[in-house]
Motif scaffolding. Structure first.
Motif: not given
Length: 331
Positions: A20, A44, A219
């Motif tokens: 990440h 992402p 996320i």
């Protein structure tokens, strides 16, 4: 002051890439450890997965932007081999093998008497005590294919990889620099990150065992903001019960690894004497407080009271791994 004889362009940079993020630290001085510069970039999902590069084009573009933005082009690089790729294993070799012959012996035995879950590893080793006709050693191994993908990526972008390290050793290096470990200390190091927890147990300066525990990361359940210093902050906006269950699972794994060390690895049935908590998890302080409540031995975080006064504040705890990497071969 470390590296004082070199110009800025020759200072080694220290990169940590995980699922990440990309993080970078340039060391200013060693004692106390202070960062000259640091920065980070959020990745992402889907670019690096379980330590393996899964979207090389996107990672190349992002890293190229970072190199330009951070002004670190054409530099030498130390980097961390991602935790999911690393294995630490205790193995034995015959006592009559000379020190300069051990690496060749290990090459010959890999795949026959020494089994790893991957072929063609890169590896290093640390000698332990003699045990009759055998000598014990710790084998640190990772699949060459995936390690070389990182090294080749850096080279493609005109960086020169010079050192690869593993996270438990990098963090312990910083801990040892800042603290005087107790005699006969058995340290349980837990690195809580956004997408994983890496656990290792040290006898003295030696990590006898390491375990990686992945964390589910959605996320959409996190709100992300970047402050004026460039630091990324996460706020959880999902169901907090999910995090409670996640922590309970982690605590079970911590207890299992502690018991494994005490009853299977330690010849003297020694128990863990201290827990050291670190990482980039947004709820790290809450995790620390909860572990202090639950565990009977001391639980601490690495403290860098004299951290770098760069960008108007001290070096964030999420950069400590990069800082420990920066101390490699300069102490």
């Amino acid at each position: 002051m470390a590296f004082s004889i070199f110009s800025n362009k020759n200072r080694i940079i220290n990169l940590v890439l995980n699922d990440h993020s990309i993080r970078f630290v340039e060391l200013k001085q060693v004692d106390p450890p202070i960062a000259q510069k640091w920065n980070e970039r959020f990745l992402p999902p889907g670019i690096i997965t379980e330590g393996k590069i899964t979207d090389i084009d996107s990672l190349t573009n992002i890293l190229e932007e970072c190199i330009d933005e951070w002004k670190i082009g054409r530099r030498q690089v130390r980097f961390i081999i991602p935790d999911p790729l690393v294995i630490i294993r205790k193995v034995s070799v015959p006592s009559d093998i000379q020190d300069d012959e051990i690496k060749g012996y290990l090459y010959l035995e890999l795949g026959s008497t020494i089994h790893l879950p991957f072929e063609e590893p890169v590896f290093d080793f640390y000698m332990l005590e003699k045990n009759g006709k055998n000598r014990d050693l710790l084998l640190f191994a990772a699949p060459e294919q995936y390690v070389m993908e990182y090294a080749n990526l850096f080279s493609t972008l005109k960086l020169t990889p010079v050192v690869a390290d593993i996270s438990p050793l990098a963090l312990y290096r910083l801990y040892h620099q800042l603290n005087q470990p107790a005699k006969n200390e058995v340290l349980f190091s837990a690195q809580f990150d956004l997408t994983s927890v890496n656990m290792s147990i040290f006898e003295g300066t030696v990590p006898l065992v390491m375990r990686q525990f992945p964390l589910s990361f959605d996320i959409d359940k996190w709100e992300m903001k970047r402050d004026d210093t460039g630091t990324v902050h996460f706020k959880y906006i999902g169901d907090t019960e999910d995090l409670v269950y996640q922590f309970e699972d982690i605590l079970k794994e911590i207890n299992k690894l502690s018991d494994y060390y005490r009853y299977s690895l330690s010849k003297e049935k020694r128990a863990v004497s201290k827990f050291l908590i670190n990482g980039d998890h947004p709820l790290l302080q809450a995790i620390l407080d909860e572990m202090k409540e639950r565990l009977e031995v001391p639980v601490e975080m690495i403290s860098l009271e004299l951290g770098a006064k760069d960008k108007g504040g001290s070096t964030p705890a999420k950069l400590f791994l990069s800082l420990g990497l920066a101390l490699k071969e300069v102490q």
